[in-house]
Design a protein around this motif. Sequence first.
Motif, short mmCIF file in Angstrom:
data_model
loop_
_atom_site.label_atom_id
_atom_site.label_comp_id
_atom_site.label_asym_id
_atom_site.label_seq_id
_atom_site.Cartn_x
_atom_site.Cartn_y
_atom_site.Cartn_z
N ASN A 114 0.82 -1.32 -0.09
CA ASN A 114 -0.05 -0.09 0.02
C ASN A 114 0.85 1.11 0.05
OD1 ASN A 114 -3.27 -0.49 0.67
ND2 ASN A 114 -1.91 -2.08 1.80
N VAL A 115 0.30 2.45 -0.69
CA VAL A 115 1.05 3.51 -0.52
C VAL A 115 0.15 4.57 -0.45
CG1 VAL A 115 2.91 3.03 -2.53
CG2 VAL A 115 0.59 3.90 -3.17
N PHE A 116 0.84 5.55 0.46
CA PHE A 116 -0.17 6.71 0.91
C PHE A 116 0.56 8.05 0.86
CE2 PHE A 116 -0.78 2.61 3.52
CZ PHE A 116 -2.27 2.67 3.62
N ILE A 117 -0.46 9.06 0.73
CA ILE A 117 0.12 10.37 1.13
C ILE A 117 -0.64 11.07 1.84
CG2 ILE A 117 -1.34 11.21 -1.12
CD1 ILE A 117 2.18 12.51 -0.50
N ASN A 118 0.07 11.49 2.86
CA ASN A 118 -0.66 12.10 3.92
C ASN A 118 -0.34 13.73 4.19
OD1 ASN A 118 -0.39 13.23 7.05
ND2 ASN A 118 -1.99 11.62 7.07
N TYR A 119 -1.24 14.53 4.45
CA TYR A 119 -0.95 16.14 4.83
C TYR A 119 -1.61 16.59 6.06
CZ TYR A 119 -0.94 21.14 4.68
OH TYR A 119 -0.83 22.49 4.90
N HIS A 120 -0.71 17.18 6.64
CA HIS A 120 -1.33 17.42 7.98
C HIS A 120 -0.67 19.07 8.37
CE1 HIS A 120 2.27 15.67 9.62
NE2 HIS A 120 2.20 16.46 10.52
N VAL A 121 -1.48 19.85 9.08
CA VAL A 121 -1.25 21.21 9.58
C VAL A 121 -1.47 21.05 10.89
CG1 VAL A 121 -3.38 22.02 8.92
CG2 VAL A 121 -1.59 23.52 9.10
N SER A 125 3.33 22.73 8.58
CA SER A 125 2.41 22.37 7.37
C SER A 125 3.25 21.09 6.69
CB SER A 125 2.35 23.44 6.41
OG SER A 125 1.80 22.63 5.20
N ALA A 126 2.98 19.81 6.71
CA ALA A 126 3.95 18.84 6.37
C ALA A 126 3.06 17.91 5.43
CB ALA A 126 4.56 17.89 7.41
N ILE A 127 3.92 17.26 4.44
CA ILE A 127 3.48 16.34 3.63
C ILE A 127 4.15 14.95 3.85
CG2 ILE A 127 4.74 16.67 1.55
CD1 ILE A 127 2.31 15.92 -0.19
N THR A 128 3.50 13.75 4.09
CA THR A 128 4.04 12.52 4.45
C THR A 128 3.99 11.40 3.21
OG1 THR A 128 4.26 13.08 6.65
CG2 THR A 128 4.82 10.86 6.12
N PRO A 129 4.72 11.20 2.57
CA PRO A 129 4.48 10.06 1.41
C PRO A 129 5.05 8.82 2.28
CG PRO A 129 6.53 11.22 0.81
CD PRO A 129 5.89 12.03 1.82
N SER A 130 4.09 7.67 1.95
CA SER A 130 4.57 6.31 2.78
C SER A 130 4.44 5.23 1.92
CB SER A 130 4.08 6.09 4.33
OG SER A 130 2.78 6.14 3.94
#
Length: 760
Positions: free
Chosen positions: A517-524, A549-554
């Motif tokens: 599984n691949v994910f992209i997460n954005y959180h502020v 403000s961050a983006i996290t691919p996993s």
Amino acid sequence: MKKLGFLAGIISFLMLSFLQAVTINSVTYKGMVHLSELSASEISGLKKGAVLTDESSNKAIKALFAQGYFKDIFIEENNGDVIVHLKEKPVIARIDIKGVVTNDEKAIINIIGIKKGQMYDERAINLAKMRVRQFYEAKGFFDTIVGDDVISLNDENSVQVSFKVNRGENITIKKVNLIGANVLDYSDIEPFVDNKQKELLGWMWGFNDGAVKIFSLPQDSDKIREQYLKRGFLDANVSRAYLNTYFDSYTADLSYYIQEGERYKVGEISLDLPSELDINAQKILKTLKLQTGDTFNTLWLRRDQEKISDLIADKGYAYVRVYPKTTPNELSKKVDINYQILLNEKVYIRNVIISGNTDTLDRVIRRELYLTEGNLYSRSDLKDSKNALKRTGYFEDVDIIEKQVSNDEVDLEVIVKETNTGSISGGIGYSTGDGLLLSAGVSENNLFGSGYQGAVSVDKSDDKLNGRISLTNPRVNDSPYSLGGSVYGYEYKWDEYTQNAYGLSASAGRQIGRYTNVFINYHVQRNKISGLDAFYKDAGYLNGKHWKSAITPSISWNNTDDFYLPRSGFIASSALEIAGLGGDEKFVKSTNDFSIYEGLEDYLGVDLILRYKATFSYLWNSDASKLPINEKLFLGGLGSVRGFDAHSLSPKKRICNPIDSHGLIVFGCEDIKTGGKMAFSNSLELSFPIINRIKMRGLVFADFGTIGQDKISEIHRTSMGVGIEWVTILGPLQVIFAKPLDSKDGDDTSKFEFSIGKRF
């Protein structure tokens, strides 16, 4: 009682023998309760108009007796009027088992074969007593005495049956002798046999008590021979068990007479594949465990047989048969192996039937299946489907049964047993740094049976408070895509400062293949740090209000066979958090996790699970003034180095500053926890069964972690411990007792911790 009925029958016969045969004018039955007159007439054959003779009356008495209802019968005749007098056996109104413990009583009630409401039968009572004796013999007790006491109740038509049990004595095995054995000794067979010799601490749980298990003795001989076959001794012969019992002390010596023979090696290996398979036989042979020159091993032979069968079954041949033909050569002591294949026809899936799901929707189950109607059969797809369903965490057990419809069609019945997907999670602990630690949460991994995941959690200690609400759809419209989001907030009160934060996150993902599984997460997130003293300010930590403000691919991989308690497969994940897409914080953090699970039952005959778990994190940051302390790396606590307080292991830095104390400038120094830029922790765990029926297991573990600012080995700690794992109705519970092995002055330790809701 039989005797009374028999004498009554003789008397009746003698009375009738003085009479001539008479025609029956009427038949009356007296004393019947459980049998109707119509049924009695059909059974006895005595009917109006029939002729009554000594032969017909005797036949009637025997037929009625055969029904098992009566203890006394006699026939009276007066001018053609026939009266059949019957006395029914009493009904068993109550059954008591005396002299046994509660658990044994429940088991005995189920096996004795008599129940309340049935007719009292002396033969059934004797059979019940024999079954009680057998029950205790199976548990290793000898000289068991079972008595019975029958008490008539007030109405005389019912009785109370009381079994009085003296279970006798448990025969204890003092010594197991393998007479004639040179290659194997007792320690080699002990894990596999049921009858073991008593150990020094045999009275304690986890040690062998030496109790004889009579009904397992024949199987133990076969199990011992199997250990020889696994080591290549094809000619090994193991006698039946000889139990030399000393009834004065209720002990015994258990002996087996063994002829070992010589060890065989593997000779030539060949595989006869039908041409229509289009499979390279030599490639398959190279992947097998047993190779030419190896010591012959029946366990690996069966594994290789299964592997060949699975490879062929993946091409649609569901009913393939693989026969390993072994040809031993007594002179060379080699065994040639020839795998012969019987294909049968290709098989297609006709119907997929789902049962057992009271809450989970059928479509939620179907989307995890790799076989559906019309597909060509594949055994790998079948196994992967079962494992995928178990990984969801929705089910306690999953089974897929193949039902042959014809030579080329099969139905698949997917039988699931649902588990409690909602959990109330909680934890409690204590440390000198944080005091009492409490956590609580409510989560549901299968909302309304749709697969949606929702959670609310709160954690509280003397100095901390945080909470989170989240909702995720792992399969949007049953597609491989996922969507989720959460809102959260927390407050940390440290000795030198207070940190408040709140934020929200949104994520999207996609399943690639079966395990990835691949994910992209954005959180502020909005942060506020207040009360930061001069020491921490001087260390360069961000103070006041700021935004992240961050983006996290996993990416993650999971091919385990169960959600809570996997016994095979591994889980690997890697995430890269990139902060600086707006906001004040600028850093990059990499987090990598790896876990591998291996069940040892096939190797050792005991349901042991070996686990290895590791985590590595690295933090890049070019400007320390843009980094709050909470983003640095720390170790300690559950999921890290147990036995040390959560987030307590960190590099320290001595900061010296002039301090304004009530208008007086003084010079002071302090060692502060700076957090690390790189951290690694890993653990080795061994899980073993305690009470299988309630899914309670034990755990022994060793943890090691290291963390640093400039190099990873600046701080390193080790711990060991034991624990209990239990899949409860509230979710999986883990209780941990840990002991730090190399704690230093200033370390915050926490020897006892538990959690509910986390996978093992």
